[in-house]
Design a protein around this motif. Structure first.
Motif, PDB file in Angstrom:
ATOM      1  N   ALA A  36      19.594  13.571  23.526  1.00  0.00           N
ATOM      2  CA  ALA A  36      20.305  13.166  22.693  1.00  0.00           C
ATOM      3  C   ALA A  36      20.849  11.693  23.014  1.00  0.00           C
ATOM      4  CB  ALA A  36      21.681  14.037  22.577  1.00  0.00           C
ATOM      5  N   ARG A  37      21.254  11.383  24.336  1.00  0.00           N
ATOM      6  CA  ARG A  37      21.883  10.202  24.488  1.00  0.00           C
ATOM      7  C   ARG A  37      20.963   9.180  24.319  1.00  0.00           C
ATOM      8  NH1 ARG A  37      23.801  10.037  30.708  1.00  0.00           N
ATOM      9  NH2 ARG A  37      21.541   9.754  30.900  1.00  0.00           N
ATOM     10  N   GLU A  38      19.478   9.683  24.743  1.00  0.00           N
ATOM     11  CA  GLU A  38      18.677   8.484  24.497  1.00  0.00           C
ATOM     12  C   GLU A  38      17.907   8.355  23.377  1.00  0.00           C
ATOM     13  OE1 GLU A  38      18.202   6.457  27.200  1.00  0.00           O
ATOM     14  OE2 GLU A  38      19.751   7.412  28.565  1.00  0.00           O
ATOM     15  N   GLY A  39      18.268   9.067  22.424  1.00  0.00           N
ATOM     16  CA  GLY A  39      17.770   9.141  20.999  1.00  0.00           C
ATOM     17  C   GLY A  39      16.393   9.650  21.048  1.00  0.00           C
ATOM     18  N   MET A  40      16.103  10.687  21.681  1.00  0.00           N
ATOM     19  CA  MET A  40      14.662  11.055  21.988  1.00  0.00           C
ATOM     20  C   MET A  40      14.421  12.767  21.475  1.00  0.00           C
ATOM     21  SD  MET A  40      13.052   9.639  25.394  1.00  0.00           S
ATOM     22  CE  MET A  40      14.018  10.849  26.377  1.00  0.00           C
ATOM     23  N   VAL A  41      15.670  12.994  20.523  1.00  0.00           N
ATOM     24  CA  VAL A  41      15.408  14.591  20.210  1.00  0.00           C
ATOM     25  C   VAL A  41      14.232  14.898  19.411  1.00  0.00           C
ATOM     26  CG1 VAL A  41      16.686  16.055  18.808  1.00  0.00           C
ATOM     27  CG2 VAL A  41      18.140  14.827  20.232  1.00  0.00           C
ATOM     28  N   GLY A  42      13.690  13.851  18.626  1.00  0.00           N
ATOM     29  CA  GLY A  42      12.659  13.858  17.684  1.00  0.00           C
ATOM     30  C   GLY A  42      11.663  14.357  18.709  1.00  0.00           C
ATOM     31  N   LEU A  43      11.545  13.434  19.596  1.00  0.00           N
ATOM     32  CA  LEU A  43      10.132  13.583  20.712  1.00  0.00           C
ATOM     33  C   LEU A  43      10.385  14.851  21.217  1.00  0.00           C
ATOM     34  CD1 LEU A  43       9.975   9.931  21.955  1.00  0.00           C
ATOM     35  CD2 LEU A  43       8.127  11.091  20.538  1.00  0.00           C
ATOM     36  N   SER A  44      11.281  15.447  21.790  1.00  0.00           N
ATOM     37  CA  SER A  44      11.537  16.510  22.367  1.00  0.00           C
ATOM     38  C   SER A  44      11.207  17.802  21.643  1.00  0.00           C
ATOM     39  CB  SER A  44      13.091  16.573  23.066  1.00  0.00           C
ATOM     40  OG  SER A  44      13.233  15.542  23.952  1.00  0.00           O
ATOM     41  N   CYS A  64      32.237   0.510   3.111  1.00  0.00           N
ATOM     42  CA  CYS A  64      32.706  -0.716   2.495  1.00  0.00           C
ATOM     43  C   CYS A  64      34.232  -0.424   2.240  1.00  0.00           C
ATOM     44  CB  CYS A  64      32.138  -1.251   1.283  1.00  0.00           C
ATOM     45  SG  CYS A  64      30.410  -1.669   1.312  1.00  0.00           S
ATOM     46  N   ASN A  65      34.914  -1.807   2.340  1.00  0.00           N
ATOM     47  CA  ASN A  65      36.379  -1.783   2.170  1.00  0.00           C
ATOM     48  C   ASN A  65      36.656  -1.597   0.607  1.00  0.00           C
ATOM     49  OD1 ASN A  65      37.425  -1.956   4.824  1.00  0.00           O
ATOM     50  ND2 ASN A  65      36.736  -4.044   4.651  1.00  0.00           N
ATOM     51  N   ILE A  66      37.759  -1.811   0.075  1.00  0.00           N
ATOM     52  CA  ILE A  66      38.124  -1.693  -1.425  1.00  0.00           C
ATOM     53  C   ILE A  66      37.526  -2.775  -2.115  1.00  0.00           C
ATOM     54  CG2 ILE A  66      39.945  -1.801  -3.073  1.00  0.00           C
ATOM     55  CD1 ILE A  66      41.668  -0.210  -1.111  1.00  0.00           C
ATOM     56  N   ASP A  67      37.457  -4.073  -1.519  1.00  0.00           N
ATOM     57  CA  ASP A  67      37.031  -5.058  -2.008  1.00  0.00           C
ATOM     58  C   ASP A  67      35.415  -5.442  -2.122  1.00  0.00           C
ATOM     59  OD1 ASP A  67      36.271  -5.727   0.643  1.00  0.00           O
ATOM     60  OD2 ASP A  67      37.685  -7.468   1.100  1.00  0.00           O
ATOM     61  N   GLY A  68      34.905  -4.202  -1.574  1.00  0.00           N
ATOM     62  CA  GLY A  68      33.338  -4.362  -1.595  1.00  0.00           C
ATOM     63  C   GLY A  68      32.475  -4.924  -0.384  1.00  0.00           C
ATOM     64  N   ASN A  69      33.383  -5.424   0.466  1.00  0.00           N
ATOM     65  CA  ASN A  69      32.936  -5.958   1.897  1.00  0.00           C
ATOM     66  C   ASN A  69      32.856  -4.632   2.731  1.00  0.00           C
ATOM     67  OD1 ASN A  69      32.573  -8.675   0.796  1.00  0.00           O
ATOM     68  ND2 ASN A  69      34.817  -8.940   1.189  1.00  0.00           N
ATOM     69  N   LYS A  70      31.565  -4.979   3.788  1.00  0.00           N
ATOM     70  CA  LYS A  70      31.592  -3.795   4.572  1.00  0.00           C
ATOM     71  C   LYS A  70      32.684  -3.746   5.402  1.00  0.00           C
ATOM     72  CE  LYS A  70      28.523  -6.144   8.082  1.00  0.00           C
ATOM     73  NZ  LYS A  70      27.502  -6.242   8.708  1.00  0.00           N
ATOM     74  N   ILE A  71      32.779  -2.508   5.990  1.00  0.00           N
ATOM     75  CA  ILE A  71      34.034  -2.423   7.139  1.00  0.00           C
ATOM     76  C   ILE A  71      33.828  -3.238   8.363  1.00  0.00           C
ATOM     77  CG2 ILE A  71      34.500  -0.289   6.109  1.00  0.00           C
ATOM     78  CD1 ILE A  71      32.901   0.938   8.639  1.00  0.00           C
ATOM     79  N   SER A  72      34.565  -3.377   9.189  1.00  0.00           N
ATOM     80  CA  SER A  72      34.659  -4.450  10.276  1.00  0.00           C
ATOM     81  C   SER A  72      33.815  -3.798  11.417  1.00  0.00           C
ATOM     82  CB  SER A  72      36.009  -4.872  10.570  1.00  0.00           C
ATOM     83  OG  SER A  72      36.821  -3.647  10.993  1.00  0.00           O
ATOM     84  N   ALA A  73      32.681  -3.353  11.204  1.00  0.00           N
ATOM     85  CA  ALA A  73      31.705  -2.792  12.230  1.00  0.00           C
ATOM     86  C   ALA A  73      30.549  -3.390  12.040  1.00  0.00           C
ATOM     87  CB  ALA A  73      31.875  -1.547  12.067  1.00  0.00           C
ATOM     88  N   GLY A  74      29.738  -3.721  13.294  1.00  0.00           N
ATOM     89  CA  GLY A  74      28.408  -3.945  13.186  1.00  0.00           C
ATOM     90  C   GLY A  74      27.463  -2.844  12.539  1.00  0.00           C
ATOM     91  N   THR A  75      26.619  -3.174  11.779  1.00  0.00           N
ATOM     92  CA  THR A  75      25.420  -2.335  11.189  1.00  0.00           C
ATOM     93  C   THR A  75      24.482  -2.605  11.511  1.00  0.00           C
ATOM     94  OG1 THR A  75      25.710  -2.992   8.931  1.00  0.00           O
ATOM     95  CG2 THR A  75      27.266  -1.389   9.356  1.00  0.00           C
ATOM     96  N   ALA A  76      23.318  -1.691  11.641  1.00  0.00           N
ATOM     97  CA  ALA A  76      21.849  -1.835  11.665  1.00  0.00           C
ATOM     98  C   ALA A  76      21.365  -0.632  11.167  1.00  0.00           C
ATOM     99  CB  ALA A  76      21.596  -1.971  13.015  1.00  0.00           C
ATOM    100  N   GLU A  77      20.059  -1.014  10.707  1.00  0.00           N
ATOM    101  CA  GLU A  77      18.990   0.414  10.384  1.00  0.00           C
ATOM    102  C   GLU A  77      18.223   0.912  11.434  1.00  0.00           C
ATOM    103  OE1 GLU A  77      16.330  -0.474   7.327  1.00  0.00           O
ATOM    104  OE2 GLU A  77      17.829  -1.185   5.671  1.00  0.00           O
ATOM    105  N   GLU A  78      19.019   2.077  11.734  1.00  0.00           N
ATOM    106  CA  GLU A  78      18.311   2.728  13.064  1.00  0.00           C
ATOM    107  C   GLU A  78      18.424   4.290  12.884  1.00  0.00           C
ATOM    108  OE1 GLU A  78      19.788   3.188  17.863  1.00  0.00           O
ATOM    109  OE2 GLU A  78      20.126   1.116  16.737  1.00  0.00           O
ATOM    110  N   VAL A  79      17.143   4.746  13.245  1.00  0.00           N
ATOM    111  CA  VAL A  79      16.976   6.293  12.837  1.00  0.00           C
ATOM    112  C   VAL A  79      17.460   6.859  14.099  1.00  0.00           C
ATOM    113  CG1 VAL A  79      15.527   8.048  12.577  1.00  0.00           C
ATOM    114  CG2 VAL A  79      15.277   5.944  11.099  1.00  0.00           C
TER     115      VAL A  79
END
Length: 395
Positions: A169-177, A81-96
């Motif tokens: 790594a690129r495809e997000g499959m390290v856990g499966l590999s 977040c920024n100093i004012d408590g609002n999140k930074i100017s970037a999209g966010t999502a829960e993604e493992v």
């Protein structure tokens, strides 16, 4: 910080990495991901926090880092977040984002350069995200050291692969590999199909791949092996020729210049999985029985071809894949115990595409067993009709 050999090589070819380290950042190169540990940021309450920045790398020849293929970044922590408590100017999502057992990102950040273009380099991407995440924390806490704050040293996860697994790594499959890590497999028979099984397995994190065969490379063998082999390989044991070639990519290749028979069959008990790639039915029966007795899963491969007016026709099959399948297969056409009278297969050796297909089916079945691929039914055999291009599974 502790440098891994992989990070040393990466830094030697990419001065940007060395510059980050000289600035004091704790940097890691883990399973084809660039990880920057202990980056300071503010949470919504304005507290000083630290996160680990994770970016998959696209590598090209000579361990040079290529232009990033996407603009995403992953991290472990709360939303910055920024100093004012609002999140930074970037999209966010829960993604493992699984990097290793010790490094797992729980969120994704999405921030493109001005104008929505692609990042020109990994340097531009990393520095833009570092500034975006850390600037509020540095402004509020002038004494904070935005470098190596957590002094977190992580060694790269051990892997027998000679090259970083950037595809996973690129495809997000390290856990499966990594589900294949620590496993020891045997390939019994290194002709056309067995060699293709090796070709596919050599691109995985298997700890050891043992090759069993006592035959040599003949002229007809050259037409059935993956890759290009030539005159210098004629007369060389198959396992030696294959072992030398694939050792360039995988450090766990173990050639065994021997035929598996009743005198050494007990060795199969030491493997986690066995690929039976022999074309002699009695030998197949003996090996499958031994695997069953030792409670070792196996997959058996084979094909049956005939020559008709319009060319070869027949089938490619696999059988097994799980402990207990032997009882379902023993004595059935799906795992023949007797050699067929028609030996057309031996008369038509230049069928590498069917060897490759047979091997691919076997490796897919193995990866289903390991939980890499999903499995919708409990089939214990699969048959592909070559002329009809149709696949049937046997439950």
């Amino acid at each position: 910080m502790t440098w891994t050999s992989e990070l040393q090589v990466l830094a030697s070819r990419n001065p940007f990495i060395d510059e980050l380290v000289k600035q004091g950042y704790a940097v890691g190169f883990v399973n084809a991901h660039l990880v920057i540990f202990g980056v300071p940021y503010l949470n919504a309450a304005g507290d000083l926090m630290y996160l680990d920045m994770i970016s998959p790398l696209d590598l090209r020849e000579g361990n040079l880092i290529d232009r990033p293929s996407d603009h995403k970044l992953y991290f472990a922590g709360e939303v910055p977040c920024n100093i004012d408590g609002n999140k930074i100017s970037a999209g966010t999502a829960e993604e493992v984002r699984f990097v290793s057992d010790e490094i797992v990102g729980n969120r994704m950040l999405s921030n493109k350069p001005e104008g929505g273009r692609q990042y020109e380099s990994i340097e531009e991407k990393i520095y833009q995200y570092l500034a975006l995440i850390s600037a509020p924390a540095v402004h509020k806490y002038p004494g904070v050291t935005p470098r190596a704050a957590l002094k977190k040293h992580v060694e790269a996860a051990p892997s027998p692969l000679r090259f970083p697994d950037t595809l996973s790594a690129r495809e997000g499959m390290v856990g499966l590999s990594h589900r294949l890590r620590g496993q020891k497999v045997a390939i019994i028979g290194c002709g056309g199909t067995g060699a293709y099984v090796l070709d596919y397995l050599a691109k995985t994190h298997l700890e050891e791949i043992h090759l069993f065969d006592d035959d040599i490379v003949h002229v007809h063998t050259l037409f059935r092996l993956p890759g290009v082999y030539g005159e210098k390989h004629l007369g060389t044991p198959k396992v030696i020729a294959l072992g030398e070639a694939y050792a360039e990519f995988h450090g766990g290749i173990k050639p065994q210049l021997k035929r598996v028979d009743r005198n050494n069959i007990a060795c199969l008990a030491g493997f986690d999985f066995v690929f039976v790639c022999v074309d002699d039915a009695p030998s197949r029966q003996m090996i499958a029985q031994a695997c069953h007795d030792a409670a070792r899963p196996f997959v058996d491969v084979g094909m049956g071809l005939n020559q008709g007016r319009n060319g070869l026709y027949g089938f490619v099959r696999i059988a097994g894949g799980a402990v207990g399948d032997f009882d379902k297969l023993n004595g059935t056409p799906y795992m023949p115990a007797q050699n067929a009278e028609d030996r057309e297969y031996r008369n038509q050796p230049q069928i590498a595409e069917l060897n490759a297909l047979n091997a691919a089916m076997a490796v897919i079945r193995f990866k289903q067993h390991m939980g890499f691929f999903d499995r919708l039914n409990e089939s214990h055999a699969a048959v592909f009709d070559v002329a009809g291009m149709a696949l049937d599974t046997v439950v």
